[in-house]
Design a protein around this motif. Structure first.
Motif, PDB file in Angstrom:
ATOM      1  N   PHE A  96       0.720   0.836 -10.019  1.00 37.10           N
ATOM      2  CA  PHE A  96       0.652  -0.102  -8.888  1.00 37.10           C
ATOM      3  C   PHE A  96       2.065  -0.518  -8.465  1.00 37.10           C
ATOM      4  O   PHE A  96       2.422  -0.469  -7.279  1.00 37.10           O
ATOM      5  CB  PHE A  96      -0.178  -1.333  -9.304  1.00 37.10           C
ATOM      6  N   ILE A  97       2.872  -0.867  -9.456  1.00 33.43           N
ATOM      7  CA  ILE A  97       4.247  -1.300  -9.157  1.00 33.43           C
ATOM      8  C   ILE A  97       5.053  -0.153  -8.538  1.00 33.43           C
ATOM      9  O   ILE A  97       5.814  -0.354  -7.587  1.00 33.43           O
ATOM     10  CB  ILE A  97       4.898  -1.871 -10.430  1.00 33.43           C
ATOM     11  N   LEU A  98       4.830   1.034  -9.032  1.00 34.62           N
ATOM     12  CA  LEU A  98       5.513   2.209  -8.477  1.00 34.62           C
ATOM     13  C   LEU A  98       5.112   2.437  -7.006  1.00 34.62           C
ATOM     14  O   LEU A  98       5.939   2.809  -6.174  1.00 34.62           O
ATOM     15  CB  LEU A  98       5.152   3.443  -9.316  1.00 34.62           C
ATOM     16  N   SER A  99       3.848   2.198  -6.711  1.00 31.88           N
ATOM     17  CA  SER A  99       3.386   2.357  -5.320  1.00 31.88           C
ATOM     18  C   SER A  99       4.113   1.379  -4.393  1.00 31.88           C
ATOM     19  O   SER A  99       4.388   1.697  -3.239  1.00 31.88           O
ATOM     20  CB  SER A  99       1.884   2.092  -5.198  1.00 31.88           C
ATOM     21  N   ILE A 100       4.391   0.187  -4.918  1.00 28.80           N
ATOM     22  CA  ILE A 100       5.135  -0.802  -4.116  1.00 28.80           C
ATOM     23  C   ILE A 100       6.590  -0.338  -3.976  1.00 28.80           C
ATOM     24  O   ILE A 100       7.129  -0.263  -2.871  1.00 28.80           O
ATOM     25  CB  ILE A 100       5.088  -2.197  -4.792  1.00 28.80           C
ATOM     26  N   ASP A 101       7.192   0.025  -5.108  1.00 31.76           N
ATOM     27  CA  ASP A 101       8.615   0.386  -5.107  1.00 31.76           C
ATOM     28  C   ASP A 101       8.886   1.607  -4.234  1.00 31.76           C
ATOM     29  O   ASP A 101       9.918   1.691  -3.578  1.00 31.76           O
ATOM     30  CB  ASP A 101       9.097   0.667  -6.540  1.00 31.76           C
ATOM     31  N   GLU A 102       7.960   2.558  -4.266  1.00 30.61           N
ATOM     32  CA  GLU A 102       8.185   3.803  -3.506  1.00 30.61           C
ATOM     33  C   GLU A 102       7.410   3.822  -2.209  1.00 30.61           C
ATOM     34  O   GLU A 102       7.345   4.856  -1.535  1.00 30.61           O
ATOM     35  CB  GLU A 102       7.804   5.002  -4.398  1.00 30.61           C
ATOM     36  N   ASP A 103       6.810   2.715  -1.872  1.00 26.97           N
ATOM     37  CA  ASP A 103       6.011   2.556  -0.649  1.00 26.97           C
ATOM     38  C   ASP A 103       5.069   3.749  -0.433  1.00 26.97           C
ATOM     39  O   ASP A 103       5.110   4.424   0.594  1.00 26.97           O
ATOM     40  CB  ASP A 103       6.921   2.352   0.579  1.00 26.97           C
ATOM     41  N   ARG A 104       4.244   3.992  -1.442  1.00 26.02           N
ATOM     42  CA  ARG A 104       3.264   5.061  -1.286  1.00 26.02           C
ATOM     43  C   ARG A 104       1.855   4.524  -1.574  1.00 26.02           C
ATOM     44  O   ARG A 104       1.697   3.415  -2.090  1.00 26.02           O
ATOM     45  CB  ARG A 104       3.605   6.257  -2.166  1.00 26.02           C
ATOM     46  N   GLU A 105       0.850   5.340  -1.259  1.00 26.20           N
ATOM     47  CA  GLU A 105      -0.543   4.912  -1.413  1.00 26.20           C
ATOM     48  C   GLU A 105      -0.844   4.567  -2.883  1.00 26.20           C
ATOM     49  O   GLU A 105      -0.405   5.283  -3.792  1.00 26.20           O
ATOM     50  CB  GLU A 105      -1.467   6.050  -0.923  1.00 26.20           C
ATOM     51  N   VAL A 106      -1.605   3.488  -3.098  1.00 23.41           N
ATOM     52  CA  VAL A 106      -1.976   3.124  -4.470  1.00 23.41           C
ATOM     53  C   VAL A 106      -3.005   4.129  -5.010  1.00 23.41           C
ATOM     54  O   VAL A 106      -3.749   4.735  -4.228  1.00 23.41           O
ATOM     55  CB  VAL A 106      -2.579   1.701  -4.520  1.00 23.41           C
ATOM     56  N   PRO A 107      -3.079   4.317  -6.330  1.00 22.79           N
ATOM     57  CA  PRO A 107      -4.034   5.296  -6.880  1.00 22.79           C
ATOM     58  C   PRO A 107      -5.505   4.952  -6.632  1.00 22.79           C
ATOM     59  O   PRO A 107      -6.336   5.846  -6.548  1.00 22.79           O
ATOM     60  CB  PRO A 107      -3.729   5.292  -8.377  1.00 22.79           C
ATOM     61  N   VAL A 108      -5.853   3.681  -6.544  1.00 24.08           N
ATOM     62  CA  VAL A 108      -7.257   3.300  -6.257  1.00 24.08           C
ATOM     63  C   VAL A 108      -7.233   2.246  -5.151  1.00 24.08           C
ATOM     64  O   VAL A 108      -6.933   1.079  -5.412  1.00 24.08           O
ATOM     65  CB  VAL A 108      -7.978   2.705  -7.491  1.00 24.08           C
ATOM     66  N   ASN A 109      -7.518   2.663  -3.924  1.00 24.57           N
ATOM     67  CA  ASN A 109      -7.406   1.703  -2.822  1.00 24.57           C
ATOM     68  C   ASN A 109      -8.740   0.976  -2.571  1.00 24.57           C
ATOM     69  O   ASN A 109      -9.768   1.253  -3.209  1.00 24.57           O
ATOM     70  CB  ASN A 109      -6.874   2.387  -1.551  1.00 24.57           C
ATOM     71  N   GLY A 110      -8.703   0.041  -1.621  1.00 26.55           N
ATOM     72  CA  GLY A 110      -9.873  -0.781  -1.343  1.00 26.55           C
ATOM     73  C   GLY A 110     -11.075   0.036  -0.893  1.00 26.55           C
ATOM     74  O   GLY A 110     -12.217  -0.232  -1.284  1.00 26.55           O
TER      75      GLY A 110
END
Ligand SMILES: NC(=O)c1ccc[n+]([C@@H]2O[C@H](COP(=O)([O-])OP(=O)(O)OC[C@H]3O[C@@H](n4cnc5c(N)ncnc54)[C@H](O)[C@@H]3O)[C@@H](O)[C@H]2O)c1
Length: 336
Positions: free
Chosen positions: A293-307
């Motif tokens: 999750f933190i990596l998705s924020i840092d690299e501005d990419r899609e989260v592994p499990v989205n809404g």
């Protein structure tokens, strides 16, 4: 470096606080819980600041809100945190109702912040491994699966909230949703669900149930049998366990908590039978999930499990509830 506020200092709040501290990349940790003694315990153990939710929303330094509260509270907390500009991680199940889950997903899209739901089974080593083997084609096309997940009743929940179906959703929505989500990811969309449930333990409340079985028919034609239980007696040698068996056109993969060897692969490719077994490496899947999750924020990419994915897994669980109630198969299209 992030400043993270955990809402809920219960079982999962502790698991997440430990995982964040183990990462060591956190500039500050905050804990919020209406039960002062619970917040204080996490504060002392993991060096977290105690605050109120309003203080978190107003605090410009805190950029992540991690929701570990009882499921019936997720919706409002997530929407308010997203509207305040926070990235939000929310424990599974995303919510109890589809409209509420969609509102959370909508708030995330509108805010442009990251929103991830804690379908942690995708991060467990033996589930990652079965997916790798399946994707590599080791057992051919998967045509059937059996999964079990269960233990004794989760009586640790504050005010016994798991026992109330209006607060937890019951055993399909709270527990089997892990397997529904994993299967959806592996086998694609679900077409129909047929389920039965029974009430066995004395701790559940009226109208709730604690043991259920669901048969999922996928659009691919595959069939899966999922059993979930909160009805095992307390004091069993193993308090909680999981089992899976995936059968494909070229072989099968099994894994059971009752065996020492964690994963068995049996194949027959070109008429040659083969057998192997392995122990998958162990690591903390909750830490892996939160890191991703933190990596998705840092690299501005899609989260592994989205809404959106969490909404789809919730639909399957609600279809199981409906089928068990009506005693008939339910088309997924009936749940929207
Ligand atoms: N991913 C998993 O493996 C897993 C396992 C267990 C539970 N869960 C999920 O995690 C969530 C929490 O479950 P738990 O077992 O930790 O429950 P719990 O009862 O142990 O803890 C919940 C805590 O939230 C606090 N709380 C209630 N309302 C709050 C609010 N508005 N703000 C802040 N704190 C509040 C309660 O006082 C309590 O301390 C649930 O959605 C549950 O389904 C996930």
């Amino acid at each position: 470096m992030h400043s993270i506020a955990i809402l809920g200092a219960g079982m999962m709040g502790n698991v997440h606080a430990r995982a964040y501290r183990a990462m060591g990349e956190i500039s500050s940790l905050w804990i919020i819980d209406p039960v002062e003694s619970r917040a204080k315990a996490i504060s002392e153990k993991y060096g977290a600041n105690v605050a109120s939710f309003e203080e978190v929303l107003e605090n410009g330094v805190i950029d992540i809100v991690d929701i570990c509260t009882p499921t019936f509270t997720h919706g409002e907390l997530a929407v308010r945190a997203l509207e305040a500009g926070k990235h939000v991680f929310c424990e599974k199940p995303v919510a109890l109702k589809i409209e509420e889950a969609r509102a959370m997903d909508g708030a995330a899209k509108k805010s442009g912040r990251k929103f991830m739901v804690g379908h942690v089974v995708r991060f467990f080593p033996q589930y990652i491994r079965v997916r790798e083997l399946a994707v590599a084609g080791d057992i051919g096309e998967i045509v059937m699966a059996r999964l079990y997940r269960g233990g004794s009743f989760p009586s640790h929940g504050i005010d016994n909230w798991f026992a109330d179906i209006d607060k937890s959703g019951g055993v399909f929505v709270d527990l089997s949703i892990h397997d529904f989500d994993f299967l959806r990811k592996l086998l694609g969309p679900v077409k129909t669900v047929e389920a039965r449930s029974v009430a066995l333990s004395s701790e559940r409340k009226k109208d709730s149930f604690d043991h259920g079985m669901a048969i999922l028919r996928f659009e691919s034609g595959a069939l899966a049998h999922i059993e979930g239980s909160w009805a095992e007696p307390t004091g069993m040698p193993v308090n909680f366990g999981t089992f899976y068996e995936f059968v494909g056109t070229k072989g099968m993969i099994t894994n059971s908590y009752e065996r020492e060897t964690t994963l068995r692969l049996q194949t027959s490719i070109d008429g040659k039978p083969k057998y192997s077994q392995e122990n998958t490496a162990y690591y903390d899947p909750y830490a892996e999930e939160l890191k991703s999750f933190i990596l998705s924020i840092d690299e501005d990419r899609e989260v592994p499990v989205n809404g959106q994915e969490a909404v789809e897994s919730l639909r399957v669980a609600l279809a199981a509830n409906l089928s068990a109630k009506l005693h008939r198969p339910v088309e997924l299209s009936e749940v929207f």
